[in-house]
Design an enzyme around this catalytic site. Structure first.
Site, short mmCIF file in Angstrom:
data_model
loop_
_atom_site.label_atom_id
_atom_site.label_comp_id
_atom_site.label_asym_id
_atom_site.label_seq_id
_atom_site.Cartn_x
_atom_site.Cartn_y
_atom_site.Cartn_z
N HIS A 14 -26.63 16.15 9.48
CA HIS A 14 -25.62 16.73 10.06
C HIS A 14 -25.22 18.06 9.29
O HIS A 14 -24.54 17.80 8.16
CB HIS A 14 -24.55 15.71 10.18
CG HIS A 14 -23.40 16.20 10.93
ND1 HIS A 14 -22.60 15.39 12.05
CD2 HIS A 14 -22.62 17.34 10.68
CE1 HIS A 14 -21.66 16.12 12.48
NE2 HIS A 14 -21.59 17.25 11.76
N HIS A 26 -23.87 22.42 9.78
CA HIS A 26 -23.41 23.50 10.52
C HIS A 26 -24.00 24.82 9.96
O HIS A 26 -23.40 24.99 8.46
CB HIS A 26 -21.71 23.70 10.74
CG HIS A 26 -21.25 22.40 11.27
ND1 HIS A 26 -21.10 22.32 12.60
CD2 HIS A 26 -20.96 21.16 10.95
CE1 HIS A 26 -20.48 21.14 12.98
NE2 HIS A 26 -20.40 20.59 11.85
N ALA A 39 -8.65 26.32 9.34
CA ALA A 39 -9.75 26.08 9.92
C ALA A 39 -10.44 24.56 9.23
O ALA A 39 -10.45 24.51 7.96
CB ALA A 39 -11.00 26.89 10.02
N LYS A 80 -25.29 16.59 20.96
CA LYS A 80 -24.05 16.20 20.23
C LYS A 80 -22.95 16.26 21.25
O LYS A 80 -22.70 17.07 22.10
CB LYS A 80 -23.78 17.34 19.20
CG LYS A 80 -22.61 17.25 18.60
CD LYS A 80 -22.49 16.03 17.58
CE LYS A 80 -21.18 15.92 17.00
NZ LYS A 80 -20.58 16.82 15.98
N ASP A 85 -22.31 17.20 6.87
CA ASP A 85 -21.35 18.07 7.63
C ASP A 85 -20.74 19.13 6.92
O ASP A 85 -19.55 19.67 7.00
CB ASP A 85 -20.04 16.99 8.07
CG ASP A 85 -19.12 17.64 9.21
OD1 ASP A 85 -19.77 18.62 10.03
OD2 ASP A 85 -18.24 17.09 9.28
N HIS A 113 -20.06 11.57 10.57
CA HIS A 113 -19.20 11.72 9.71
C HIS A 113 -17.94 10.41 9.77
O HIS A 113 -16.96 11.00 9.93
CB HIS A 113 -18.63 13.02 9.50
CG HIS A 113 -18.26 13.55 10.86
ND1 HIS A 113 -17.35 13.11 11.86
CD2 HIS A 113 -18.70 14.88 11.44
CE1 HIS A 113 -17.35 13.85 12.90
NE2 HIS A 113 -18.19 14.95 12.82
N HIS A 136 -18.89 12.88 17.87
CA HIS A 136 -17.72 13.20 17.30
C HIS A 136 -16.76 12.08 17.65
O HIS A 136 -16.36 12.34 18.69
CB HIS A 136 -17.37 14.66 17.10
CG HIS A 136 -16.13 14.89 16.28
ND1 HIS A 136 -16.11 15.64 15.36
CD2 HIS A 136 -14.94 14.35 16.41
CE1 HIS A 136 -14.85 15.64 14.79
NE2 HIS A 136 -14.22 14.93 15.48
O1 DOR Z 1 -14.40 19.61 9.69
C1 DOR Z 1 -15.12 19.96 10.63
N1 DOR Z 1 -15.60 21.22 10.80
N2 DOR Z 1 -15.48 19.08 11.35
C2 DOR Z 1 -16.11 19.36 12.46
O2 DOR Z 1 -16.32 18.40 13.46
C3 DOR Z 1 -16.49 20.51 12.87
C4 DOR Z 1 -16.94 21.43 11.58
C5 DOR Z 1 -17.02 22.94 12.05
O3 DOR Z 1 -17.89 23.10 13.06
O4 DOR Z 1 -16.30 23.84 11.23
ZN ZN Z 2 -19.76 18.48 11.97
#
Ligand code: DOR
Ligand code: ZN
Length: 351
Positions: free
Chosen positions: A13, A15, A263, A99, A247, A174, A136
């Site tokens: 997982h 990004h 964010a 997802k 994550d 997560h 999620h």
């Molecule tokens: O903390 C997070 N950031 N949780 C998520 O589910 C998405 C992720 C993000 O894309 O920044």
């Molecule tokens: Zn994530």
């Protein structure tokens, strides 16, 4: 010096974002991991197989020379997703899963799902095509206390989903609560969960220690220490339902240190496996790291375990406080602080 050698791990997982940000995120993930499940919450989101394959090419263009890193792509489910979209994804070997973001749950989730039950025909198609569902798992009612959102998702949606689709592989992503640990433990073998390094190392009090720490704000939000302890117990229990998923979620510094709203997301990809090693060794369970980080994920997804190994040594080092991030700066978790374990840079062929 204490060392530990593991089968090369994968990240189930992560990004990576897109555009110039890939120049930071792809080399970081490829340093440790042979494969990674890449989240589709770009703007706009990755909703079709064709978009996922284009995104994959962008990622591969940033793969360091000599690296065999393989991105495993995902589709972002929306209220418009069709059974044909699912079939096209299932036919593409580069796409590993879909997802589900409940609309409004987290970063770039606006296009997510308004009604989970409306998506049941799509889950039926995924079950038929053996495409895993990555969840999620948080309720989104804004009046629900943020610390209760994961726990309530289990009772309100997940229990029924698991009953209705007994052949659907589901990863509860997560996880952050003892209730989620218990649910996954009690469920059948097709239900697994990823656990991040930051949820193993930090509790919600850490987010407020010495002043509010935007760097530790993520979703699902950090919980009480009793939940962190339950996650650590699950991760080190050698139960193959629980496996690694960082994550790691980068945001430019100005979006984290923002007076009008920080964010959500912690960037751990610059020291990922070292943070897990720290959590496992603090628990006196470093020998359990290999199963969690390198064996149980591929076993769950039905993929081969990696052939190479990596070696970690107990040799403290300091991660830079900021990293370049396109035209922006990125504040990695633990930047400017000591990290107890260190990756030896060469990977080795297994005997
Ligand atoms: O903390 C997070 N950031 N949780 C998520 O589910 C998405 C992720 C993000 O894309 O920044
Ligand atoms: Zn994530």
């Amino acid at each position: 010096m204490q060392t530990i050698t593991l089968t090369q791990p994968d990240d189930w997982h992560i990004h990576l974002r897109d555009g110039d940000y890939l120049a930071t995120t792809v080399p970081d993930v490829a340093r440790y991991f042979a494969r990674a499940i890449v989240m589709p919450n770009l703007t706009p989101p990755v909703t079709t197989a064709a978009q996922a394959l284009k995104y994959r090419d962008e990622i591969l263009a940033h793969r360091p020379k000599g690296s065999a890193f393989e991105p495993l792509m995902t589709l972002y489910l929306t209220d418009q997703t069709t059974a044909d979209d699912i079939q096209a994804a299932a036919l593409s070997p580069a796409i590993a899963a879909c997802k589900l973001y409940p609309a409004g749950a987290t970063t770039n989730s606006e296009a997510g799902i308004a009604s989970i039950t409306n998506l049941y025909p799509i889950f039926a198609a995924m079950e038929q095509h053996q495409l895993p569902l990555l969840l999620h798992g948080e309720v989104t009612d804004p009046s629900t206390d943020i610390f209760d959102r994961e726990r309530l998702f289990i009772d309100q949606y997940l229990s029924q989903l698991v009953r209705e689709f007994p052949e659907l592989k589901i990863v509860f992503e997560h996880i952050t609560t003892r209730e989620a640990v218990q649910f996954v433990r009690d469920a059948g073998p097709l239900i697994g969960a990823t656990i991040t390094a930051h949820h193993l190392l930090y509790d919600r009090t850490a987010m407020f220690q010495g002043g509010l720490k935007p760097i530790l704000y993520c979703l699902p939000v950090l919980k009480r220490d009793v939940h962190r302890a339950a996650l650590l117990e699950a991760a080190t229990s050698a139960n193959p339902k629980f496996f690694i998923g960082t994550d790691s979620a980068p945001h430019p510094r100005h979006q984290k240190e923002n007076a009008c709203g920080c964010a959500a997301g912690c960037y751990t990809a610059a020291c990922a496996i070292e943070l897990y090693a720290e959590a496992f060794s603090q628990a006196g369970q470093i020998e359990k790291l290999e199963g969690f980080a390198s064996h149980f994920g591929p076993d769950f997804y039905g993929l081969p375990r990696n052939a190479h190994t990596i070696t970690l040594e107990a040799s403290p080092w300091t991660l830079p406080e900021t990293l370049p991030f396109g035209a922006d700066a990125l504040m990695p978790l633990r930047g400017g602080e000591l990290i107890q374990w260190r990756l030896r840079t060469e990977t080795q062929q297994s005997a």
